[in-house]
Every structure is written in structure tokens, then in C-alpha cells.
Write a protein that holds these residues in place. Structure first.
Motif, PDB file in Angstrom:
ATOM      1  N   ARG A 183      11.455 -49.821 -35.729  1.00  0.00           N
ATOM      2  CA  ARG A 183      10.175 -49.548 -35.069  1.00  0.00           C
ATOM      3  C   ARG A 183      10.261 -49.848 -33.575  1.00  0.00           C
ATOM      4  N   LYS A 184      10.956 -50.919 -33.235  1.00  0.00           N
ATOM      5  CA  LYS A 184      11.085 -51.304 -31.831  1.00  0.00           C
ATOM      6  C   LYS A 184      11.917 -50.285 -31.064  1.00  0.00           C
ATOM      7  N   ILE A 185      12.996 -49.795 -31.685  1.00  0.00           N
ATOM      8  CA  ILE A 185      13.828 -48.769 -31.061  1.00  0.00           C
ATOM      9  C   ILE A 185      13.013 -47.498 -30.802  1.00  0.00           C
ATOM     10  N   ILE A 186      12.261 -47.069 -31.808  1.00  0.00           N
ATOM     11  CA  ILE A 186      11.478 -45.838 -31.683  1.00  0.00           C
ATOM     12  C   ILE A 186      10.361 -45.997 -30.664  1.00  0.00           C
ATOM     13  N   ALA A 187       9.729 -47.161 -30.633  1.00  0.00           N
ATOM     14  CA  ALA A 187       8.581 -47.380 -29.750  1.00  0.00           C
ATOM     15  C   ALA A 187       8.974 -47.584 -28.291  1.00  0.00           C
ATOM     16  N   ASN A 188      10.252 -47.879 -28.042  1.00  0.00           N
ATOM     17  CA  ASN A 188      10.697 -48.168 -26.675  1.00  0.00           C
ATOM     18  C   ASN A 188      11.910 -47.310 -26.315  1.00  0.00           C
ATOM     19  N   PRO A 189      11.693 -46.005 -26.121  1.00  0.00           N
ATOM     20  CA  PRO A 189      12.818 -45.096 -25.870  1.00  0.00           C
ATOM     21  C   PRO A 189      13.567 -45.383 -24.577  1.00  0.00           C
ATOM     22  N   ALA A 190      12.887 -45.843 -23.537  1.00  0.00           N
ATOM     23  CA  ALA A 190      13.571 -46.117 -22.273  1.00  0.00           C
ATOM     24  C   ALA A 190      14.517 -47.309 -22.417  1.00  0.00           C
ATOM     25  N   ALA A 191      14.041 -48.378 -23.072  1.00  0.00           N
ATOM     26  CA  ALA A 191      14.856 -49.579 -23.241  1.00  0.00           C
ATOM     27  C   ALA A 191      16.008 -49.353 -24.211  1.00  0.00           C
ATOM     28  N   ASN A 192      15.844 -48.381 -25.123  1.00  0.00           N
ATOM     29  CA  ASN A 192      16.862 -48.108 -26.144  1.00  0.00           C
ATOM     30  C   ASN A 192      17.327 -46.654 -26.057  1.00  0.00           C
ATOM     31  N   ASN A 193      17.532 -46.211 -24.822  1.00  0.00           N
ATOM     32  CA  ASN A 193      17.834 -44.806 -24.564  1.00  0.00           C
ATOM     33  C   ASN A 193      19.080 -44.319 -25.300  1.00  0.00           C
ATOM     34  N   ARG A 194      20.112 -45.168 -25.365  1.00  0.00           N
ATOM     35  CA  ARG A 194      21.361 -44.749 -26.018  1.00  0.00           C
ATOM     36  C   ARG A 194      21.140 -44.511 -27.509  1.00  0.00           C
ATOM     37  N   TRP A 195      20.346 -45.344 -28.171  1.00  0.00           N
ATOM     38  CA  TRP A 195      20.016 -45.122 -29.584  1.00  0.00           C
ATOM     39  C   TRP A 195      19.345 -43.763 -29.765  1.00  0.00           C
ATOM     40  N   HIS A 196      18.385 -43.447 -28.922  1.00  0.00           N
ATOM     41  CA  HIS A 196      17.667 -42.177 -29.038  1.00  0.00           C
ATOM     42  C   HIS A 196      18.618 -41.000 -28.827  1.00  0.00           C
ATOM     43  N   GLN A 197      19.468 -41.085 -27.829  1.00  0.00           N
ATOM     44  CA  GLN A 197      20.409 -40.002 -27.550  1.00  0.00           C
ATOM     45  C   GLN A 197      21.352 -39.760 -28.736  1.00  0.00           C
ATOM     46  N   MET A 198      21.940 -40.834 -29.241  1.00  0.00           N
ATOM     47  CA  MET A 198      22.960 -40.698 -30.273  1.00  0.00           C
ATOM     48  C   MET A 198      22.365 -40.285 -31.613  1.00  0.00           C
ATOM     49  N   LEU A 199      21.231 -40.863 -31.984  1.00  0.00           N
ATOM     50  CA  LEU A 199      20.623 -40.521 -33.270  1.00  0.00           C
ATOM     51  C   LEU A 199      20.076 -39.098 -33.266  1.00  0.00           C
TER      52      LEU A 199
END
Length: 282
Positions: free
Chosen positions: A168-184
Motif C-alpha cells: 500500500r505504501k509503495i502504491i500510495a507514494n509513486p515518487a518515493a518508490n519510483n523504481r518499484w512502479h517502473q519495474m512492476l
């Protein structure tokens, strides 16, 4: 050099009182899991010796890699009671653990430092075994200030297991977890959800424009991703999603058709027996 004392002092911390630095680490219990489920305070408040009775405030950390530690809050020590036969609260994640006679502290978290919780990594120093230390004669270097909402570096598709809270934290904070969003978002694939309270498994698949990221967004929003047996678990216990652990079994090209991806998903359901013994209904 940025230090924890200078940073907290700039946010209003008074180090003229009796303050201890505390670094929690346990070889058998997952303290990050307790922290993410808002239960680290229960663990911290129960001590087998009166280690906090002579201080006014605690600056608390969870031990991480090597001698580093993650800041989790500042606490006022309000009092203590001794219990010869202490029992953990029923909802405590490790309630089955035996607990000897304990000093139970009344600790009140100071809200002034909430914006820094989980974001500061410090170097605890060479004396890592000294888990509680007086702050008046020590300071700790801040080695990293993480972005608000940051979870972790993306380790590789097959090299992680994350909790529902972390998802939930990864999804809610795309800027802070940008690499997760890109790769997934870059891949389709077959994923696994394990219910840590029972060990039962759910195998699912993701396809389409946003790949695994798009599918996992539904879990971040609903907790159950519209899966029948997961819905039933959450209807019985609305907080049951805290037990779910997410990982990837296999990545696939986003160019594969829905039918091709589901065929691979079915293969993993058969391999893992998740229909007969797990959480898959079909």
C-alpha cells in the motif's frame, strides 16, 4: 556531519533531560513486522529488567543491516509496573511467545517527530551489542534521510517478499518508490500471496498495460483484489490483509495474450497445489 541529536533538536527535542538511545533487535521476532502493524510499542514497553526506569525519554530505533538502525520515534517514559505473570495482549502478533516476569512501561510517543519516523537511518557505532545507551555522552551519525513514503530499493523481480502494508505504501507514494512502479509496470507475470497466519497460498496473474503494478493496485485498494477466498477472509476479519505477503513467481512479456498468461498461472497453481490446499477457488 548530520547527527541524530542535531536533527531532533532542530525539531524540538530537549536533550537536557535524561534521554536514552534504544536500538531494538531480535534474532527470532520480525520487529519490522511489528512496526508495520503498529505493535512495536507493545514489544518495547515490556522489559525483563528495569532498563528505562532511570530515564525520561527514549529515542528508539530498529536494528537493520550491520550497525545501522532505523528511527521509529521519541517516547516519554510515564511510569512502570512490575508483573510477575505478564501475558501479551491477545491481538499481539507474537502472543504465543512465553514472557517472563516483566517491567511494563507506560510510554507516550511524542507526535512532534512523526514526520521523521521510518525515514532516518543512523550508524549505531561499533558497540552494537549495547542496545540502550545514554544520549548525554553519545551522538549518532545520520547516514540517510529517506523520502516520505519510501519503502526500500527495488531488489529484483524474484528477490523480494513484501507485506500488504508495504505494498500500500509503495502504491500510495509513486515518487518515493519510483523504481518499484517502473519495474512492476514493465512486465506481466505470475505472483504469489501467502497468508502468513496459516501458510496458505494464492497464485494469481497480471497482464495488460500496467502489468503487475496494475493488478497489485487493486490489492492496495481493496485488500483482497476481488479474489473469492481472500474476500471471505477479510469479511471475517477486516484486518486480515496484514497477514498477506506478496512476491513474484515468474515474469512474462506484457505482449503475451491474456490466455497465454493464464495458462502459465494454471501451471503454478498445479505445481503448488493452491487449489486443493490453498486459497485458489479455480
Amino acid at each position: 556531519m548530520l547527527t541524530i541529536k542535531s536533527l531532533l533538536a532542530s525539531a524540538g527535542m530537549d536533550f537536557s533531560s535524561r534521554v536514552k538511545f534504544v536500538r531494538h533487535k531480535h534474532n527470532q521476532l520480525d520487529l519490522q513486522r511489528l512496526y508495520l502493524n503498529d505493535q512495536l510499542d507493545i514489544y518495547q514497553a515490556s522489559q525483563s529488567a528495569p532498563v528505562f526506569s532511570d530515564c525520561d525519554q527514549l529515542v528508539s530505533f530498529i536494528g537493520t543491516e550491520g550497525n545501522q538502525a532505523q528511527f521509529v520515534g521519541v517516547y516519554q517514559v510515564k511510569g512502570v509496573e512490575y508483573h510477575e505473570n505478564y501475558r501479551w495482549p491477545e491481538n499481539y502478533l507474537y502472543a504465543e511467545q512465553e514472557k517472563p516476569s516483566s517491567y511494563i512501561y507506560s510510554l507516550q510517543k511524542d507526535p512532534r517527530f512523526a514526520a521523521l519516523e521510518g525515514r532516518l537511518l543512523i550508524d549505531w557505532g561499533k558497540a552494537a551489542l549495547a542496545w540502550h545507551q545514554w544520549a548525554h555522552d553519545k551522538d549518532k551519525e545520520v547516514v540517510a534521510v529517506l523520502p516520505a513514503g519510501y519503502v526500500s530499493e527495488f531488489p529484483g523481480y524474484l528477490d523480494f517478499v513484501i507485506t500488504s502494508h508495504e505494498l500500500r505504501k509503495i502504491i500510495a507514494n509513486p515518487a518515493a518508490n519510483n523504481r518499484w512502479h517502473q519495474m512492476l509496470a514493465a512486465v506481466a507475470g505470475v505472483y504469489l500471496i501467502v497468508d502468513a497466519s496459516t501458510g496458505k497460498q494464492y497464485v494469481g496473474s497480471a497482464y495488460g498495460q500496467e502489468g503487475i503494478l496494475g493488478r497489485w493496485k487493486t490489492y492496495a485498494t481493496t485488500g483482497h483484489g476481488d479474489n473469492v477466498q481472500l474476500i471471505e477472509l477479510l469479511q471475517t476479519d477486516p484486518k486480515h490483509a496484514s497477514h498477506f505477503r506478496f512476491s513474484i513467481l515468474r515474469t512474462l512479456s506484457r505482449g503475451m495474450t491474456k490466455g497465454e498468461v493464464i495458462a502459465v498461472e494454471n501451471l503454478y497453481k498445479t505445481k503448488l497445489g493452491s487449489r486443493a490446499f490453498g486459497l485458489n477457488s479455480n
